[in-house]
Scaffold this active site. Structure first.
Site, PDB file in Angstrom:
ATOM      1  CB  CYS A  92      63.712 -26.193   4.653  1.00  0.00           C
ATOM      2  SG  CYS A  92      63.824 -25.094   3.569  1.00  0.00           S
ATOM      3  NE  ARG A 126      66.622 -20.081  -2.078  1.00  0.00           N
ATOM      4  CZ  ARG A 126      65.872 -20.921  -2.340  1.00  0.00           C
ATOM      5  NH1 ARG A 126      64.937 -20.895  -3.082  1.00  0.00           N
ATOM      6  NH2 ARG A 126      66.122 -22.190  -1.585  1.00  0.00           N
ATOM      7  CG  HIS A 191      68.171 -24.795   6.546  1.00  0.00           C
ATOM      8  ND1 HIS A 191      67.907 -26.339   6.145  1.00  0.00           N
ATOM      9  CD2 HIS A 191      67.373 -24.332   5.937  1.00  0.00           C
ATOM     10  CE1 HIS A 191      67.122 -26.534   5.345  1.00  0.00           C
ATOM     11  NE2 HIS A 191      66.992 -25.037   4.917  1.00  0.00           N
TER      12      HIS A 191
HETATM   13  N1  GLN Z   1      63.174 -26.101  -2.383  1.00  0.00           N
HETATM   14  C1  GLN Z   1      62.616 -25.749  -1.428  1.00  0.00           C
HETATM   15  C2  GLN Z   1      62.373 -24.105  -1.203  1.00  0.00           C
HETATM   16  O1  GLN Z   1      63.017 -23.486  -1.760  1.00  0.00           O
HETATM   17  C3  GLN Z   1      63.290 -26.083  -0.060  1.00  0.00           C
HETATM   18  C4  GLN Z   1      64.569 -25.546   0.220  1.00  0.00           C
HETATM   19  C5  GLN Z   1      64.955 -25.990   1.358  1.00  0.00           C
HETATM   20  O2  GLN Z   1      65.102 -27.152   1.748  1.00  0.00           O
HETATM   21  N2  GLN Z   1      66.196 -25.304   2.149  1.00  0.00           N
HETATM   22  O3  GLN Z   1      61.421 -23.756  -0.777  1.00  0.00           O
END
Ligand code: GLN
Length: 234
Positions: A92, A126, A191
């Site tokens: 990520c 998101r 993840h």
């Molecule tokens: N900050 C980055 C995003 O929102 C990565 C987030 C994360 O590592 N889950 O895309």
């Protein structure tokens, strides 16, 4: 006893969503085969020496700013490590910094280290949820995990995805790609942690680092667990 060295990049900053589970999985799957996996934590200000495997986990935009700045000091060295076929796994936020840049919603573009020919732009939505991917270089040929990102990643040049999205959004929710691979550099939005849910991928990374197939281990429970997650939306 065979020995491998793993450099864990910036664990004090990029350590959300339990990505440490990836390190634990590599450590145990090496140990069960009599391979000594030495793990070096590399934090801000530390020098970086040669390692067989590098891991960089996920993180929020704020922590990515500091890691982006620190990584620029080591860009040339880490590119030479890629050319020496060292194994990299970025998850990520860490994945985003293995590309050319990550443009967050507000503020400056965060420079990556261009190990992958990829770039990321923050999206308005998101992406949160379970992911299932079809991948053609591991068996079972499915990968499962959990995504939580607003970044939209686009691949270019010889950088290929690690698979095709079956459930979830993946790199950008548009082109059905998930993750990235160039040489032995891998990134994914998954993840979970990723490797405990996909032991076959962990073994693939160990094989690449060793330069030979690791001996098989009894994996029934792990594979049963993996299979129970394939195709799950909730
Ligand atoms: N900050 C980055 C995003 O929102 C990565 C987030 C994360 O590592 N889950 O895309």
């Amino acid at each position: 006893m065979k020995k491998l060295k793993l450099g864990h990049l910036y664990p004090k900053l990029l350590n959300i969503y339990g990505d440490i589970g990836n390190i634990i999985t590599l450590k145990k799957r090496c140990e069960w085969r009599g391979i000594d996996l030495e793990i070096d934590e590399i934090n801000v200000g530390d020098k970086i020496s040669n390692h067989d495997i590098y891991f960089i986990g996920g993180g929020q935009d704020l922590q990515q700013i500091e890691v982006s700045k620190e990584l620029q000091k080591h860009k040339e060295f880490l590119i030479s490590e890629r050319e020496n076929m060292a194994v990299f796994l970025g998850i990520c936020g860490g994945y985003q910094l293995l590309g050319h840049y990550y443009q967050p919603h507000n503020g400056e573009k965060l420079l990556g280290i261009s190990l992958l020919d990829a770039y990321t732009i923050a999206g308005n939505k998101r992406f949160i949820g379970n992911v299932t991917v079809k991948s053609d270089f591991v068996e079972p040929n499915t990968l499962v995990g959990f995504e939580n990102h607003s970044g939209l990643t686009y691949l270019e040049g010889d950088t290929e995805p690690i698979g095709t999205v079956v459930i979830g959004n993946g790199n950008n929710g548009k082109d059905k790609t998930e993750g990235a691979r160039y040489k032995n550099v891998f990134g994914t939005y998954m993840h979970g942690s990723f490797l405990p849910k996909n032991p076959q991928f962990a073994d693939y990374l160990i094989e690449l680092a060793l330069g030979s197939k690791p001996e098989p281990i009894e994996d029934n429970i792990e594979i049963l667990t993996h299979n129970s997650l394939v195709g799950k939306k909730y």
